[in-house]
Structures are given as C-alpha cells and as structure tokens.
Design a protein around this motif. Structure first.
Motif, short mmCIF file in Angstrom:
data_model
loop_
_atom_site.label_atom_id
_atom_site.label_comp_id
_atom_site.label_asym_id
_atom_site.label_seq_id
_atom_site.Cartn_x
_atom_site.Cartn_y
_atom_site.Cartn_z
N GLY A 108 0.83 -1.20 0.00
CA GLY A 108 0.00 0.00 0.00
C GLY A 108 0.86 1.25 0.00
N GLY A 109 0.32 2.32 -0.55
CA GLY A 109 1.10 3.56 -0.56
C GLY A 109 0.32 4.71 -1.16
N ALA A 110 0.97 5.86 -1.22
CA ALA A 110 0.37 7.08 -1.77
C ALA A 110 1.43 7.85 -2.54
N PHE A 111 0.98 8.74 -3.42
CA PHE A 111 1.92 9.55 -4.18
C PHE A 111 1.30 10.91 -4.48
N TYR A 112 2.17 11.90 -4.54
CA TYR A 112 1.79 13.27 -4.87
C TYR A 112 2.35 13.57 -6.25
N GLN A 113 1.50 14.10 -7.13
CA GLN A 113 1.90 14.26 -8.53
C GLN A 113 1.63 15.69 -9.01
N GLY A 123 -2.63 10.49 -5.35
CA GLY A 123 -3.09 9.17 -5.74
C GLY A 123 -2.67 8.14 -4.72
N TRP A 124 -3.13 6.91 -4.91
CA TRP A 124 -2.79 5.84 -3.98
C TRP A 124 -2.62 4.53 -4.75
N ARG A 125 -1.97 3.58 -4.10
CA ARG A 125 -1.79 2.26 -4.71
C ARG A 125 -2.02 1.17 -3.67
N ALA A 126 -2.42 0.01 -4.15
CA ALA A 126 -2.62 -1.16 -3.29
C ALA A 126 -2.33 -2.41 -4.11
N TYR A 163 -2.44 -2.12 -8.14
CA TYR A 163 -3.35 -1.13 -8.71
C TYR A 163 -2.89 0.27 -8.30
N ASN A 164 -2.81 1.18 -9.29
CA ASN A 164 -2.50 2.58 -9.04
C ASN A 164 -3.73 3.41 -9.39
N SER A 165 -4.14 4.26 -8.48
CA SER A 165 -5.38 5.01 -8.66
C SER A 165 -5.22 6.15 -9.66
N ARG A 166 -6.33 6.74 -10.03
CA ARG A 166 -6.31 7.97 -10.82
C ARG A 166 -5.80 9.12 -9.97
N VAL A 167 -5.30 10.13 -10.65
CA VAL A 167 -4.96 11.39 -9.99
C VAL A 167 -5.85 12.46 -10.60
#
Length: 420
Positions: free
Chosen positions: A158-163, A197-200, A217-221
C-alpha cells in the motif's frame, strides 16, 4: 531448483531490463509507476537511474483541411511532412529500507507521464500543432508487510503519491496578423496542477525458486484545479480574447492502472518473466479550457459555449504485454532479453499506434554492495493515419489529416544501486 543467491542476482536485472520498453508506450506513458525496488532483499538500498528515448515518428501526406484565415489560413503550400517527436529522458531516484523481517518501505521520485511533440511551424499542420509538451513529477511512498504462507511469503502492498503536472501547447491560430505585420499568429496554452493518488496490491514470493507474482493497482490522480493561461498577444485579430493573456481553467485525470507481474526460475541460473498491464487512458478525451471569469457560471465542457481552447487526445485504453528470460553468467554478470507489445491509444486521431520492442540488459555486480545496470531497446511504431473523428456530438481532427509509416524508436538506460 534456483537458489536464493540466484534470485538476488538475476531478479534485479530482470526488473531493470524491462524499464526500457514501456518508456515509449501509448498515451502519455513515460516511466510509468514502478515499485520493483520495494522487493530488494537488502536491508537498505539506494538507486538512481535515467532512460534516454529517441522516437522517430515522421508524419507524411499532411493536408490542411481547415483553410479559413481565422483558423490558420491555407497552409497547403507548406511542406506536407514533419518530424513530430522529440528525444527525452526519464529520471528515477529511490530509497528502500527494511524494518525487521516483515516490513519494507520505498520512497521514490519519478516522472511517470509526459509528452513532447515538436513538428514546428513550417508544415501544413501548423494550425493543429507547433509544439506540445506535458511533464509530470511524482513523489511516492510505498510500504509492504509480508508473512509466511505455505512454502513462501504473502506480501500486502500500500502507498500514496503526490503528482505535479505542467505543460503548454502552441499552434497557428490565424494568418491575418502576418498579412498586416502585427504578430506571428501563434497562440499558446499554458497549464499546471497537482493531485494525490494511492496504490494497493498483493505479492506472493518463493525465494528458493526465484518465484514472484504481484498484482498492483494505481489510482487515478484528479486534476480538479487545472489552471493556466491562453496567450493570444500575437493574434490581435481574434474577437474578445485577441491581443491579450486570458486566465483559464479546466479539469482532467491521470489514468489508473492495474499490472500483473510474474517471474520464476526455470533452470539453474535461468529465469523467465512476464507482465500484463492495463492503463485507463480512455479517461483522457478532450480537455476543454474556459475563461476563469466564467467559472461557476457556465459549465466548462468540450464544444461548450465558453470553451476558449482544448487539449484533444481522444485516447482508448492501453494494454502492455511483456515477456522474456534472464541468465546469470557468474557472480558478477547477468543478462536478460525481453519482448514487449503495447496497444496504441490512438483511434484514428493522433499518431500513437501499436508498438513492438526488443530489450537487452546487463547487470554488473563488482561487490555485494554495488550493482550497475545498463539496458537498451529498439522497437517499431506501426503505421496509421489521423483524420476526422466525432465524439459525443463534437467533431475533432477536421483541421488537418496525415498518415505515417512504420517508424523506429530506441532507448538506452543506466542505473546504479548501492545496497547496505
């Protein structure tokens, strides 16, 4: 049976050798999202790398199909061919840390999406595009927790990202200023925004067999506050907005994606690997931009009454399938070869067709703490054409038409990893 030592040596190469191929996949794909460093077996690792890509897409049989003075004029006297693509680089920096026997975390910087087309002004399609560039910067944090299940380990990810995104587009809006010497006739759109965004995902590993299966899976931003300007100072003849810089707004989304990766030892010092990735590029159709003064008054939509300009992409979903084999020659050298197919995202508008790519990579490990990697890829961008399309009652591509043949693309990658 493959040993754990084999797993460390060849697996690391395989994860890198595949990087060169997706670097010219469809849509706005550049480096994409890659968290393979999270699986590094060392307690700590630092990795820095760069990929250099040279696409060679050439447009031909170009015809200006909107010849009014207010739409750039008749440009069919200009050259009917153009080199559309520009070379680009993709950097990556990552730091991975292990905490005990169960938790691993990765922080990384990447540039997953982007585009740069630069056909210039001296071609018959200058009323469609002179230069367009989009850049993203991604700052991610991802952790995993693993525990024993059967003969291997199950890992939750799991994680998150700033774009951040920024870009511009220039095109010839009108030739009237040229007739009177009052401007170049070129208009420019600038834009920028940021989002989260986030991923799992899940992964299952059996180190003794160098086996791993992962699904991430990587989410939409969402870029809900996409803002910028339309600069028409070189086009003073355009009614209302000519001769000035107008603040504009819009909204868009970077696509979500789902990727399955598989690898397994198949013989002593041999490894097979493959992946399948779906990317939801269809979320990017036409991105309209409207004057900020109309925000909250009238909806900003494609073909709407307040649309000042738009960024037209009209993508379909992307699919990328890759496979290959890796071999460990000795304790210091490993090699791998891969084949990748990527489904083009263009559907008769634009020049992003299917591509086929062969990648070769090598890894040199002079000590257990240092690993240098180099990889190259060469591919074919398949032929096609671009013209008129209608989406949701709105017509696109009626300003220019063109075709293109099978073109080459190449990439070189290098990376250094320090493990401790």
């Amino acid at each position: 049976m493959a040993s754990r030592r084999f797993s460390k040596g060849v697996t690391s190469l395989v994860l890198f050798s595949s990087l060169a191929s997706p670097s010219f996949a469809g849509g706005l794909e550049r480096g994409g999202y890659n968290i393979d460093q999270l699986f590094d077996t060392s307690p700590f690792s630092f990795q820095s790398g760069v990929t250099y890509v040279t696409p060679q897409r050439k447009l031909k049989d170009v015809r200006d199909t909107e010849t009014s003075l207010s739409s750039g004029g008749n440009l069919n006297s200009r050259p009917n061919s153009a080199d559309e693509t520009s070379n680009y680089t993709i950097p990556y920096i990552g730091f991975k840390a292990g905490f005990g026997d169960a938790v691993d975390c990765l922080v990384d910087y990447s540039e997953p999406f982007g585009a740069h087309t630069d056909p210039g002004s001296n071609w018959a399609g200058a009323n469609n595009n002179i230069e367009t560039e989009i850049k993203t910067r991604n700052y991610g944090g991802t952790c995993s927790y693993r525990f024993d299940v059967g003969p291997g380990q199950l890992r939750f990810i799991g994680g998150a990202f700033y774009q951040e995104v920024e870009g511009f587009k220039e095109r010839l809006v009108s030739t009237v200023p040229l007739l009177f010497g009052t401007g170049t006739g070129v208009g420019r759109l600038d834009l920028d925004d940021s989002g989260w965004g986030w991923r799992a995902g899940l992964a299952y590993e059996i180190p003794e067999y160098a086996m791993r299966a992962s699904l991430v899976y990587n989410s939409r931003v969402k870029y809900d506050n996409l803002t910028g300007t339309v600069d028409l100072r070189q086009v003073p003849v355009v009614p209302m907005f000519g001769g000035q810089v107008t603040p504009v707004f819009g909204s868009a989304e970077a696509p979500d994606s789902l990727e399955l990766k598989l690898q397994s030892g198949i013989a002593p010092d041999w490894l097979a690997f493959g992946s399948v990735k779906w990317t939801n590029w269809s979320v990017l159709q036409s991105v309209p931009f409207c004057p900020t003064s109309t925000k909250g008054v009238v909806a900003c939509k494609s073909g709407g009454s307040t649309e000042l300009t738009s960024l037209d992409l009209l993508y379909q979903d992307g699919w990328t399938i890759s496979g290959g084999v890796g071999h460990k020659f000795n304790d210091q050298w490993s090699g791998a070869v891969s084949l990748t197919w990527d489904r083009g995202t263009s559907q008769g508008y634009g020049a992003q067709t299917d591509s086929w790519t062969v990648g070769l990579g090598a890894a040199y490990t002079p000590t257990e703490h240092i690993e240098w990697r180099v990889a190259g890829a060469v591919g074919v961008l398949t032929s096609g054409s671009s013209g008129v399309m209608t989406r949701n009652g709105v017509t696109f591509g009626d300003d220019v038409s063109y075709s293109f043949g099978n073109d080459l693309v190449a990439a070189l990658s290098t990376s250094l990893k320090v493990k401790f």
